[in-house]
Motif scaffolding. Sequence first.
Motif, PDB file in Angstrom:
ATOM      1  N   VAL A  88      14.957  63.549  79.367  1.00  0.00           N
ATOM      2  CA  VAL A  88      15.688  62.402  79.907  1.00  0.00           C
ATOM      3  C   VAL A  88      16.214  62.787  81.285  1.00  0.00           C
ATOM      4  O   VAL A  88      16.844  63.835  81.449  1.00  0.00           O
ATOM      5  N   CYS A  89      15.936  61.954  82.284  1.00  0.00           N
ATOM      6  CA  CYS A  89      16.412  62.200  83.645  1.00  0.00           C
ATOM      7  C   CYS A  89      17.448  61.142  84.010  1.00  0.00           C
ATOM      8  O   CYS A  89      17.249  59.951  83.752  1.00  0.00           O
ATOM      9  N   ILE A  90      18.541  61.590  84.599  1.00  0.00           N
ATOM     10  CA  ILE A  90      19.667  60.708  84.922  1.00  0.00           C
ATOM     11  C   ILE A  90      20.047  60.883  86.389  1.00  0.00           C
ATOM     12  O   ILE A  90      20.236  62.012  86.857  1.00  0.00           O
ATOM     13  N   TYR A  91      20.145  59.770  87.096  1.00  0.00           N
ATOM     14  CA  TYR A  91      20.628  59.767  88.482  1.00  0.00           C
ATOM     15  C   TYR A  91      22.137  59.572  88.459  1.00  0.00           C
ATOM     16  O   TYR A  91      22.652  58.676  87.788  1.00  0.00           O
ATOM     17  N   SER A  92      22.868  60.445  89.166  1.00  0.00           N
ATOM     18  CA  SER A  92      24.330  60.373  89.175  1.00  0.00           C
ATOM     19  C   SER A  92      24.855  60.328  90.601  1.00  0.00           C
ATOM     20  O   SER A  92      24.372  61.056  91.471  1.00  0.00           O
ATOM     21  N   LYS A  93      25.848  59.474  90.825  1.00  0.00           N
ATOM     22  CA  LYS A  93      26.502  59.396  92.133  1.00  0.00           C
ATOM     23  C   LYS A  93      27.668  60.375  92.180  1.00  0.00           C
ATOM     24  O   LYS A  93      28.819  59.988  92.425  1.00  0.00           O
ATOM     25  N   GLN A  94      27.362  61.639  91.914  1.00  0.00           N
ATOM     26  CA  GLN A  94      28.368  62.694  91.983  1.00  0.00           C
ATOM     27  C   GLN A  94      27.759  63.921  92.630  1.00  0.00           C
ATOM     28  O   GLN A  94      26.566  64.207  92.463  1.00  0.00           O
ATOM     29  N   ALA A  95      28.572  64.672  93.346  1.00  0.00           N
ATOM     30  CA  ALA A  95      28.121  65.930  93.923  1.00  0.00           C
ATOM     31  C   ALA A  95      27.777  66.894  92.794  1.00  0.00           C
ATOM     32  O   ALA A  95      28.391  66.860  91.717  1.00  0.00           O
ATOM     33  N   ALA A  96      26.798  67.763  93.025  1.00  0.00           N
ATOM     34  CA  ALA A  96      26.335  68.671  91.977  1.00  0.00           C
ATOM     35  C   ALA A  96      27.460  69.558  91.447  1.00  0.00           C
ATOM     36  O   ALA A  96      27.586  69.758  90.236  1.00  0.00           O
ATOM     37  N   ALA A  97      28.286  70.107  92.334  1.00  0.00           N
ATOM     38  CA  ALA A  97      29.360  71.007  91.899  1.00  0.00           C
ATOM     39  C   ALA A  97      30.340  70.287  90.978  1.00  0.00           C
ATOM     40  O   ALA A  97      30.766  70.825  89.951  1.00  0.00           O
ATOM     41  N   GLN A  98      30.705  69.063  91.336  1.00  0.00           N
ATOM     42  CA  GLN A  98      31.634  68.289  90.507  1.00  0.00           C
ATOM     43  C   GLN A  98      30.998  67.941  89.167  1.00  0.00           C
ATOM     44  O   GLN A  98      31.637  68.049  88.113  1.00  0.00           O
ATOM     45  N   ALA A  99      29.729  67.544  89.192  1.00  0.00           N
ATOM     46  CA  ALA A  99      29.035  67.186  87.957  1.00  0.00           C
ATOM     47  C   ALA A  99      28.929  68.392  87.028  1.00  0.00           C
ATOM     48  O   ALA A  99      29.114  68.276  85.813  1.00  0.00           O
ATOM     49  N   ARG A 100      28.629  69.569  87.589  1.00  0.00           N
ATOM     50  CA  ARG A 100      28.528  70.775  86.756  1.00  0.00           C
ATOM     51  C   ARG A 100      29.838  71.047  86.030  1.00  0.00           C
ATOM     52  O   ARG A 100      29.853  71.342  84.832  1.00  0.00           O
ATOM     53  N   THR A 101      30.942  70.957  86.752  1.00  0.00           N
ATOM     54  CA  THR A 101      32.251  71.229  86.154  1.00  0.00           C
ATOM     55  C   THR A 101      32.556  70.246  85.030  1.00  0.00           C
ATOM     56  O   THR A 101      33.008  70.635  83.946  1.00  0.00           O
ATOM     57  N   GLN A 102      32.296  68.962  85.273  1.00  0.00           N
ATOM     58  CA  GLN A 102      32.617  67.943  84.269  1.00  0.00           C
ATOM     59  C   GLN A 102      31.715  68.062  83.038  1.00  0.00           C
ATOM     60  O   GLN A 102      32.166  67.873  81.908  1.00  0.00           O
ATOM     61  N   ILE A 103      30.450  68.393  83.253  1.00  0.00           N
ATOM     62  CA  ILE A 103      29.531  68.550  82.116  1.00  0.00           C
ATOM     63  C   ILE A 103      29.932  69.759  81.281  1.00  0.00           C
ATOM     64  O   ILE A 103      29.988  69.690  80.053  1.00  0.00           O
ATOM     65  N   ARG A 104      30.237  70.877  81.944  1.00  0.00           N
ATOM     66  CA  ARG A 104      30.623  72.091  81.210  1.00  0.00           C
ATOM     67  C   ARG A 104      31.901  71.855  80.415  1.00  0.00           C
ATOM     68  O   ARG A 104      32.021  72.285  79.256  1.00  0.00           O
ATOM     69  N   THR A 105      32.861  71.162  81.001  1.00  0.00           N
ATOM     70  CA  THR A 105      34.115  70.864  80.306  1.00  0.00           C
ATOM     71  C   THR A 105      33.872  69.952  79.117  1.00  0.00           C
ATOM     72  O   THR A 105      34.426  70.159  78.033  1.00  0.00           O
TER      73      THR A 105
END
Length: 271
Positions: A88-105
Amino acid sequence: MRLLARTPLAPLLLAPLLLSGAAFAQTAAPAPTPSPASAAPKGGPAGTGVSGATNPVVSSLAVTVGRAVGGGQLVTCPSKLSVSRQAVCIYSKQAAAQARTQIRTSLASRAAGEWKLSGQSGSLLVKNAAGQIGAYVLIAPLSAQESLLVVDAVNVAAAPRATAAPAGVVKGQPYLLGKDLVGVVNVVSLGAGKFRLNVPGETALTVTAGQKTAQRAGGNVDLPLAPVSDGKNLIFPLSGLRALGCTVTDAPKGVTITCGPDSVGVLPIVF
Protein backbone atom coordinates in the motif's frame (compact mmCIF):
# COMPACT_ATOMS: atom_id res chain seq x y z
CA MET A 1 -7.95 8.76 8.86
CA ARG A 2 -8.76 10.09 5.39
CA LEU A 3 -7.34 7.77 2.72
CA LEU A 4 -8.61 8.67 -0.73
CA ALA A 5 -9.05 6.56 -3.85
CA ARG A 6 -5.86 5.29 -5.48
CA THR A 7 -4.31 7.65 -8.03
CA PRO A 8 -1.94 6.27 -10.73
CA LEU A 9 1.65 7.45 -10.41
CA ALA A 10 3.11 5.80 -13.52
CA PRO A 11 5.31 8.76 -14.59
CA LEU A 12 7.40 8.67 -11.41
CA LEU A 13 11.15 8.08 -11.46
CA LEU A 14 12.89 6.06 -8.75
CA ALA A 15 15.84 7.35 -6.72
CA PRO A 16 18.62 5.27 -5.07
CA LEU A 17 16.43 4.18 -2.14
CA LEU A 18 12.84 4.67 -3.25
CA LEU A 19 12.24 7.28 -5.92
CA SER A 20 13.12 10.79 -6.98
CA GLY A 21 11.24 13.15 -4.71
CA ALA A 22 11.56 16.01 -7.18
CA ALA A 23 10.09 14.00 -10.04
CA PHE A 24 7.26 12.76 -7.83
CA ALA A 25 6.39 16.22 -6.58
CA GLN A 26 6.30 17.64 -10.11
CA THR A 27 4.21 14.88 -11.68
CA ALA A 28 1.85 13.76 -8.92
CA ALA A 29 -0.37 16.55 -7.68
CA PRO A 30 -2.91 15.38 -5.07
CA ALA A 31 -6.23 14.31 -6.52
CA PRO A 32 -9.37 16.25 -5.56
CA THR A 33 -11.09 15.06 -2.42
CA PRO A 34 -13.88 12.63 -3.41
CA SER A 35 -17.29 12.52 -1.85
CA PRO A 36 -17.71 10.28 1.23
CA ALA A 37 -19.44 7.67 -0.93
CA SER A 38 -16.35 7.27 -3.09
CA ALA A 39 -13.73 7.45 -0.33
CA ALA A 40 -13.35 3.66 -0.13
CA PRO A 41 -12.25 1.99 -3.38
CA LYS A 42 -14.56 -0.65 -4.76
CA GLY A 43 -13.79 -4.08 -3.36
CA GLY A 44 -12.22 -2.74 -0.16
CA PRO A 45 -13.68 -2.53 3.32
CA ALA A 46 -15.80 0.60 3.69
CA GLY A 47 -14.02 3.43 5.45
CA THR A 48 -10.51 1.95 5.20
CA GLY A 49 -9.53 2.99 1.70
CA VAL A 50 -7.46 -0.22 1.49
CA SER A 51 -8.02 -2.87 -1.15
CA GLY A 52 -9.73 -6.06 -0.03
CA ALA A 53 -6.96 -8.03 -1.77
CA THR A 54 -4.34 -6.58 0.57
CA ASN A 55 -2.73 -8.65 3.33
CA PRO A 56 -4.70 -8.04 6.59
CA VAL A 57 -1.50 -7.09 8.44
CA VAL A 58 -0.64 -4.59 5.71
CA SER A 59 -4.20 -3.20 5.71
CA SER A 60 -4.17 -2.65 9.47
CA LEU A 61 -0.72 -1.10 9.42
CA ALA A 62 -1.64 1.18 6.50
CA VAL A 63 -4.61 2.53 8.46
CA THR A 64 -2.41 3.12 11.52
CA VAL A 65 0.26 4.85 9.44
CA GLY A 66 -2.32 7.03 7.68
CA ARG A 67 -3.83 8.13 10.97
CA ALA A 68 -0.38 8.84 12.40
CA VAL A 69 0.35 11.36 9.66
CA GLY A 70 -3.07 12.97 9.86
CA GLY A 71 -4.61 11.25 6.87
CA GLY A 72 -3.23 10.65 3.42
CA GLN A 73 -4.07 9.72 -0.12
CA LEU A 74 -3.82 6.17 -1.42
CA VAL A 75 -1.82 6.13 -4.63
CA THR A 76 -0.76 3.41 -7.05
CA CYS A 77 2.73 2.24 -6.14
CA PRO A 78 5.28 3.11 -8.87
CA SER A 79 5.90 0.08 -11.09
CA LYS A 80 9.68 0.31 -10.62
CA LEU A 81 9.39 0.11 -6.84
CA SER A 82 10.46 -3.33 -5.58
CA VAL A 83 7.45 -4.18 -3.44
CA SER A 84 4.85 -6.95 -3.51
CA ARG A 85 1.43 -6.71 -5.16
CA GLN A 86 -0.13 -6.34 -1.71
CA ALA A 87 1.87 -3.21 -0.85
CA VAL A 88 0.00 0.00 0.00
CA CYS A 89 1.43 3.39 -1.02
CA ILE A 90 0.26 6.58 0.69
CA TYR A 91 0.93 10.19 -0.31
CA SER A 92 1.29 12.47 2.73
CA LYS A 93 1.49 16.26 3.00
CA GLN A 94 4.08 16.03 5.76
CA ALA A 95 7.84 16.36 5.84
CA ALA A 96 9.61 13.00 6.08
CA ALA A 97 11.23 13.75 9.46
CA GLN A 98 7.91 14.73 11.03
CA ALA A 99 6.12 11.73 9.53
CA ARG A 100 8.80 9.34 10.82
CA THR A 101 8.43 10.66 14.37
CA GLN A 102 4.63 10.45 14.34
CA ILE A 103 4.60 6.95 12.84
CA ARG A 104 7.16 5.64 15.35
CA THR A 105 5.21 7.15 18.25
CA SER A 106 1.91 5.74 16.99
CA LEU A 107 3.29 2.22 16.54
CA ALA A 108 4.87 2.19 20.02
CA SER A 109 5.81 -1.39 20.96
CA ARG A 110 4.70 -2.73 17.57
CA ALA A 111 7.80 -1.19 16.01
CA ALA A 112 10.82 -3.50 15.94
CA GLY A 113 13.55 -1.04 16.83
CA GLU A 114 14.03 2.36 15.24
CA TRP A 115 14.04 3.76 11.72
CA LYS A 116 16.97 2.68 9.54
CA LEU A 117 17.86 5.85 7.65
CA SER A 118 19.56 6.68 4.38
CA GLY A 119 19.46 10.45 4.16
CA GLN A 120 15.84 11.51 4.69
CA SER A 121 14.51 8.14 3.49
CA GLY A 122 14.16 5.18 5.82
CA SER A 123 12.60 1.85 6.72
CA LEU A 124 10.95 0.56 9.89
CA LEU A 125 10.15 -3.07 10.70
CA VAL A 126 6.82 -3.76 12.41
CA LYS A 127 5.69 -6.74 14.48
CA ASN A 128 2.41 -8.58 13.99
CA ALA A 129 -0.02 -9.70 16.71
CA ALA A 130 2.17 -12.74 17.44
CA GLY A 131 5.18 -10.53 18.10
CA GLN A 132 6.97 -11.62 14.91
CA ILE A 133 8.24 -9.31 12.18
CA GLY A 134 5.27 -9.11 9.83
CA ALA A 135 5.53 -5.89 7.84
CA TYR A 136 7.56 -2.78 7.24
CA VAL A 137 7.13 0.89 6.41
CA LEU A 138 9.28 2.76 3.91
CA ILE A 139 9.33 6.54 3.66
CA ALA A 140 10.82 8.86 1.05
CA PRO A 141 10.62 12.67 0.86
CA LEU A 142 8.92 14.06 -2.23
CA SER A 143 9.55 17.69 -1.32
CA ALA A 144 10.19 19.71 1.82
CA GLN A 145 6.60 19.11 2.97
CA GLU A 146 5.55 15.92 1.14
CA SER A 147 6.35 12.24 1.60
CA LEU A 148 5.60 8.87 0.06
CA LEU A 149 4.86 6.08 2.55
CA VAL A 150 5.00 2.43 1.53
CA VAL A 151 3.55 -0.37 3.68
CA ASP A 152 4.30 -3.97 2.73
CA ALA A 153 4.47 -7.42 4.30
CA VAL A 154 7.67 -9.24 5.20
CA ASN A 155 7.73 -12.67 3.61
CA VAL A 156 8.72 -14.84 6.57
CA ALA A 157 7.14 -17.94 5.05
CA ALA A 158 9.56 -18.30 2.15
CA ALA A 159 10.08 -21.89 1.06
CA PRO A 160 13.23 -23.38 2.58
CA ARG A 161 16.09 -23.91 0.19
CA ALA A 162 16.91 -27.30 1.68
CA THR A 163 14.45 -30.15 2.21
CA ALA A 164 16.26 -31.52 5.25
CA ALA A 165 18.65 -30.11 7.82
CA PRO A 166 22.23 -31.22 7.09
CA ALA A 167 24.00 -33.00 9.92
CA GLY A 168 25.61 -30.58 12.35
CA VAL A 169 23.33 -27.57 11.98
CA VAL A 170 21.78 -26.05 15.09
CA LYS A 171 18.03 -25.84 14.67
CA GLY A 172 16.58 -22.36 14.94
CA GLN A 173 19.88 -20.67 14.02
CA PRO A 174 20.28 -18.73 10.73
CA TYR A 175 22.73 -20.01 8.11
CA LEU A 176 23.89 -18.89 4.68
CA LEU A 177 24.97 -20.81 1.61
CA GLY A 178 28.32 -19.90 0.13
CA LYS A 179 26.57 -18.48 -2.94
CA ASP A 180 24.63 -16.06 -0.70
CA LEU A 181 27.91 -14.30 0.04
CA VAL A 182 28.81 -13.56 -3.58
CA GLY A 183 29.78 -9.91 -3.83
CA VAL A 184 31.10 -9.58 -0.28
CA VAL A 185 32.98 -12.80 0.53
CA ASN A 186 34.93 -15.01 -1.87
CA VAL A 187 34.33 -18.69 -0.97
CA VAL A 188 36.64 -21.37 -2.38
CA SER A 189 36.24 -25.10 -1.76
CA LEU A 190 39.55 -26.75 -0.82
CA GLY A 191 38.09 -30.26 -0.71
CA ALA A 192 37.62 -32.63 2.24
CA GLY A 193 35.06 -30.28 3.81
CA LYS A 194 37.44 -27.32 3.94
CA PHE A 195 36.63 -23.87 2.55
CA ARG A 196 38.62 -20.65 2.31
CA LEU A 197 36.70 -17.41 2.90
CA ASN A 198 38.27 -14.15 1.88
CA VAL A 199 37.12 -10.55 2.27
CA PRO A 200 39.11 -7.89 0.39
CA GLY A 201 41.48 -6.22 2.82
CA GLU A 202 41.20 -9.02 5.39
CA THR A 203 43.30 -12.14 5.98
CA ALA A 204 41.67 -15.26 4.54
CA LEU A 205 39.87 -17.60 6.94
CA THR A 206 39.92 -21.38 6.44
CA VAL A 207 36.98 -23.29 7.92
CA THR A 208 36.22 -26.99 8.16
CA ALA A 209 32.72 -28.45 8.14
CA GLY A 210 31.77 -29.63 11.62
CA GLN A 211 34.52 -27.69 13.42
CA LYS A 212 34.11 -24.43 15.36
CA THR A 213 37.83 -23.68 15.18
CA ALA A 214 38.94 -21.93 12.00
CA GLN A 215 42.44 -21.08 10.83
CA ARG A 216 43.86 -17.71 9.94
CA ALA A 217 47.49 -16.76 9.31
CA GLY A 218 48.98 -16.36 12.75
CA GLY A 219 46.59 -18.56 14.72
CA ASN A 220 43.17 -20.06 15.27
CA VAL A 221 39.78 -18.35 15.42
CA ASP A 222 36.82 -19.75 17.36
CA LEU A 223 33.47 -19.44 15.59
CA PRO A 224 30.16 -19.18 17.52
CA LEU A 225 28.82 -22.20 15.59
CA ALA A 226 30.48 -24.78 13.39
CA PRO A 227 29.96 -24.43 9.64
CA VAL A 228 28.59 -27.49 7.86
CA SER A 229 28.45 -28.84 4.34
CA ASP A 230 25.97 -30.90 2.35
CA GLY A 231 28.88 -32.56 0.59
CA LYS A 232 29.28 -29.78 -1.94
CA ASN A 233 28.14 -26.42 -0.60
CA LEU A 234 29.35 -24.50 2.42
CA ILE A 235 26.57 -23.76 4.92
CA PHE A 236 27.95 -21.00 7.13
CA PRO A 237 26.40 -19.66 10.36
CA LEU A 238 25.29 -16.05 10.07
CA SER A 239 26.84 -15.30 13.47
CA GLY A 240 30.25 -16.39 12.15
CA LEU A 241 30.50 -13.44 9.76
CA ARG A 242 31.94 -11.29 12.54
CA ALA A 243 35.12 -13.37 12.30
CA LEU A 244 35.48 -12.01 8.76
CA GLY A 245 35.07 -8.41 9.87
CA CYS A 246 31.55 -8.21 8.42
CA THR A 247 28.49 -6.63 10.02
CA VAL A 248 24.89 -7.82 9.81
CA THR A 249 21.88 -5.49 10.04
CA ASP A 250 18.16 -6.15 9.78
CA ALA A 251 16.48 -5.31 6.48
CA PRO A 252 12.79 -5.25 5.48
CA LYS A 253 13.24 -8.66 3.87
CA GLY A 254 16.09 -10.65 5.43
CA VAL A 255 19.37 -9.04 6.45
CA THR A 256 22.05 -6.83 4.93
CA ILE A 257 25.63 -8.10 5.14
CA THR A 258 28.36 -5.47 4.90
CA CYS A 259 32.01 -6.43 4.45
CA GLY A 260 34.28 -3.45 3.95
CA PRO A 261 32.77 -1.15 1.30
CA ASP A 262 30.52 -3.87 -0.15
CA SER A 263 27.11 -5.07 1.00
CA VAL A 264 24.47 -7.56 -0.10
CA GLY A 265 20.92 -8.36 0.99
CA VAL A 266 20.13 -12.01 1.74
CA LEU A 267 17.43 -14.17 3.32
CA PRO A 268 19.12 -16.61 5.74
CA ILE A 269 18.09 -20.25 6.05
CA VAL A 270 16.71 -21.35 9.41
CA PHE A 271 16.50 -25.14 9.68
